[in-house]
Design a protein around this motif. Structure first.
Motif, short mmCIF file in Angstrom:
data_model
loop_
_atom_site.label_atom_id
_atom_site.label_comp_id
_atom_site.label_asym_id
_atom_site.label_seq_id
_atom_site.Cartn_x
_atom_site.Cartn_y
_atom_site.Cartn_z
N PHE A 136 45.46 35.14 40.35
CA PHE A 136 46.77 35.16 39.68
C PHE A 136 47.04 36.51 39.04
CE2 PHE A 136 48.19 35.14 35.26
CZ PHE A 136 49.57 35.02 35.45
N MET A 137 46.07 37.01 38.27
CA MET A 137 46.34 38.19 37.45
C MET A 137 46.37 39.48 38.27
SD MET A 137 42.69 38.77 35.41
CE MET A 137 42.42 37.05 35.04
N THR A 138 45.86 39.44 39.51
CA THR A 138 45.86 40.65 40.35
C THR A 138 46.74 40.53 41.58
OG1 THR A 138 43.95 39.87 41.63
CG2 THR A 138 43.49 41.18 39.66
N GLY A 139 47.09 39.30 41.98
CA GLY A 139 47.85 39.11 43.20
C GLY A 139 47.00 39.29 44.45
N LYS A 140 45.68 39.24 44.30
CA LYS A 140 44.79 39.48 45.43
C LYS A 140 43.90 38.26 45.68
CE LYS A 140 44.60 44.46 44.62
NZ LYS A 140 45.41 44.81 45.80
N ASN A 141 43.58 38.02 46.95
CA ASN A 141 42.72 36.91 47.30
C ASN A 141 41.26 37.28 47.07
OD1 ASN A 141 41.14 37.09 50.15
ND2 ASN A 141 42.93 38.46 50.15
N PRO A 142 40.36 36.28 47.00
CA PRO A 142 38.94 36.58 46.73
C PRO A 142 38.31 37.56 47.71
CG PRO A 142 39.36 34.25 46.41
CD PRO A 142 40.61 34.83 47.00
N GLY A 143 38.80 37.62 48.94
CA GLY A 143 38.26 38.55 49.91
C GLY A 143 38.49 40.00 49.53
N LYS A 144 39.52 40.27 48.77
CA LYS A 144 39.76 41.62 48.27
C LYS A 144 39.03 41.87 46.96
CE LYS A 144 44.27 42.34 50.48
NZ LYS A 144 45.72 42.62 50.28
N LEU A 145 38.95 40.82 46.13
CA LEU A 145 38.29 40.98 44.83
C LEU A 145 36.78 40.99 44.95
CD1 LEU A 145 40.48 38.48 42.77
CD2 LEU A 145 40.59 40.98 42.71
N GLY A 146 36.24 40.25 45.93
CA GLY A 146 34.79 40.15 46.08
C GLY A 146 34.17 39.13 45.14
N ILE A 147 34.98 38.26 44.56
CA ILE A 147 34.50 37.23 43.64
C ILE A 147 35.00 35.88 44.16
CG2 ILE A 147 34.58 36.32 41.29
CD1 ILE A 147 34.85 39.18 40.30
N PHE A 148 34.07 35.00 44.49
CA PHE A 148 34.41 33.73 45.11
C PHE A 148 34.07 32.53 44.23
CE2 PHE A 148 33.51 36.93 48.26
CZ PHE A 148 34.57 36.83 49.14
N GLY A 149 33.62 32.78 43.02
CA GLY A 149 33.27 31.73 42.09
C GLY A 149 32.55 32.33 40.90
N PHE A 150 32.08 31.48 40.00
CA PHE A 150 31.39 31.98 38.82
C PHE A 150 30.04 32.59 39.16
CE2 PHE A 150 34.31 29.25 36.37
CZ PHE A 150 34.74 30.21 35.46
N LEU A 151 29.46 32.18 40.28
CA LEU A 151 28.21 32.78 40.74
C LEU A 151 28.48 33.61 42.00
CD1 LEU A 151 25.66 29.86 40.26
CD2 LEU A 151 26.00 31.85 38.79
N THR A 152 27.84 34.76 42.08
CA THR A 152 28.02 35.67 43.21
C THR A 152 26.65 36.01 43.78
OG1 THR A 152 30.03 36.62 42.26
CG2 THR A 152 28.89 37.92 43.93
N ARG A 153 26.57 36.09 45.10
CA ARG A 153 25.30 36.45 45.73
C ARG A 153 24.92 37.89 45.42
NH1 ARG A 153 24.29 35.49 51.83
NH2 ARG A 153 22.29 36.28 51.10
N LYS A 154 23.64 38.08 45.12
CA LYS A 154 23.11 39.43 44.96
C LYS A 154 22.94 40.04 46.34
CE LYS A 154 20.48 38.38 40.75
NZ LYS A 154 19.13 38.37 40.13
#
Length: 480
Positions: free
Chosen positions: A83-101
């Motif tokens: 919402f705050m960026t207008g970008k989907n998770p594929g652009k942000l690189g964040i898909f949830g509260f946990l992210t793969r190392k």
């Protein structure tokens, strides 16, 4: 720069005033955006039609309303980020509260400093508008804006979570501080309805006071505040609202069945207060990041993958405490402890002795939260592994060049394996009746786009129309 310097000077002065006063100059037309975390549109409309929410009803009558589609997965994170960026998770690189190392089989709490996309309030600041933001989840650390910002959870203990930094101390002196957790007493390790409600309402009233304080003491063209209480109370009280829920207890429902409704009524009253403060000259937007609903069952994705030979479990030679079957045993013990009230005693002791919190395990997870038990898995023979966040399931192909011990080549082998796993997921049946369970499976390229697409799960799936939570730990017993 001069505007920002002025803002830094005026914030402490305005907040030190013993009496909060509106700005001397009239406020121009602007935007007030009120966020309510986790509000299902159908539940909201039910309460509106029953006459319980007059403020919401009035806004709907004067404006427009409707049900919008959230991101996938429809979670607090990444929904607020999108919402705050207008970008989907594929652009942000964040898909949830946990992210793969990267380059491992491990997970960590998502780093919200990692994404560089400009936020809505930064864009407005660049165009000379003064902004005020408070309580929006996933906004720590606060960013420099033309105005002021109070980050929303999660926030590390002891951190500075306001911009300008001195605003934090001033707010603390004015209203006694702002909670950095969503709900001080209403914790995720929920064991007591009455204590939960006491903490939730106390936290909500503090959010209300802080919001009104900032609205009335600062100049702004755009102001946004988020109240996360609806999401929190529904997590724990939906079973009292829903007679079909497997944990529904008729006796407890007599006492707690209307608590979600009562909390919504309090939110309705708070929204009315905010509207009365700004008058009729502003554009008002109410929004939620996602809906919510009941969870009736649990799907153990890695047990399912192991049962079909995709994930290979090696024979354990170490301590039995490290064996994957320990997770299933511990889960049963914790559920029993919850049922008989022993967990209340456990947390009464632990909460009063911070030193114990560092050495005793959290009962919310049956194994360490950030990793699969590497010693239990033969990664050299594993072709796929899973992860779960709430009711969303993720499947990762053990891809050569991406995973440390990849076994599958990108291309035809990769695509064939994805297709096979997706097909088998959609053939799931209920154990008691053998009826097919509705399962929705999505490929990452069909829902995401951008430079971080490679970090996305290869498959995202939802079981039983999101009424089934996806557990990712290993263990013994059935997968559903």
């Amino acid at each position: 720069i001069e505007a920002l310097r002025s803002a830094r000077r005026e914030i402490p002065q305005s907040l030190r005033a013993s009496r909060m006063e509106l700005p001397a100059e009239p406020r121009k037309r602007g935007v007030l955006l009120i966020g309510l975390d986790g509000v299902p549109y159908d539940l909201l409309m039910r309460f509106v039609h029953e006459g319980k929410l007059p403020t919401f009803a009035d806004l709907m009558h004067k404006g427009v309303s409707g049900s919008l589609e959230s991101v996938i997965p429809p979670y607090t994170c990444p929904a607020w980020l999108s919402f705050m960026t207008g970008k989907n998770p594929g652009k942000l690189g964040i898909f949830g509260f946990l992210t793969r190392k990267v380059g491992t089989y491990e997970w960590a709490l998502s780093n919200f400093q990692a994404f560089t996309a400009k936020t809505l309030w930064e864009m407005l600041s660049d165009h000379g508008f003064r902004v005020g933001v408070i309580g929006v989840p996933t906004t720590f650390p606060p960013r420099r804006v033309n105005g002021f910002m109070v980050s929303g959870w999660p926030i590390p203990r002891g951190a500075v979570f306001t911009y300008p930094p001195e605003l934090q101390g001033e707010l603390s002196r004015q209203i006694g501080g702002i909670e950095t957790d969503r709900d001080k007493e209403a914790t995720w390790r929920f064991t007591d309805e009455d204590r939960f409600l006491k903490g939730l309402y106390a936290s909500t009233e503090k959010d209300r006071t802080a919001t009104l304080c900032l609205m009335n003491s600062m100049r702004w063209d755009f102001f946004m505040a988020v109240f996360t209480g609806p999401d929190v109370i529904q997590h724990f009280f939906w079973k009292h609202l829903d007679p079909q829920h497997p944990l529904h207890d008729a006796a407890l429902a007599q006492k707690y069945g209307n608590e979600i409704e009562r909390y919504y009524m309090r939110i309705d009253a708070i929204v009315r207060e905010l509207l009365d403060e700004v008058g009729d000259e502003l554009t008002v937007i109410l929004m939620s990041d996602h809906g919510e609903g009941p969870l009736y069952s649990e799907f153990r994705v890695n047990v399912w993958l192991a049962d079909r030979g995709y994930l290979k479990i090696r024979k354990m030679k170490r301590s039995p405490w490290r064996h994957p079957s320990f997770a299933g045993t511990l889960r049963k013990l914790l559920r029993f402890a919850m049922q008989v009230g022993l967990m209340k005693i456990y947390y009464e002791v632990v909460d009063r002795h911070p030193a114990l919190q560092r050495i005793l395990p959290s009962a919310h997870f049956s194994l360490p939260a950030g990793t699969l038990p590497k010693q239990a898995i033969d990664w050299t023979r594993t072709t796929a592994f899973g992860f779960g966040q709430g009711n969303a399931g993720y499947i990762f192909i053990n891809l050569r060049g991406r995973e440390p011990c990849g076994t599958i080549e990108l291309g035809e082998e990769y695509e064939a394996l994805r297709e096979r796993i997706a097909r088998e997921l959609m053939e799931l049946t209920f154990p008691d009746s053998q009826r097919t369970i509705p399962v929705k499976v999505l490929k990452k390229e069909d829902i995401y786009s951008g430079g971080n697409l490679d970090a996305a799960p290869d498959l995202v799936f939802f079981v039983n129309e999101m009424r089934t939570t996806v557990d990712w730990q290993l263990g013994t017993g059935p997968y559903l």
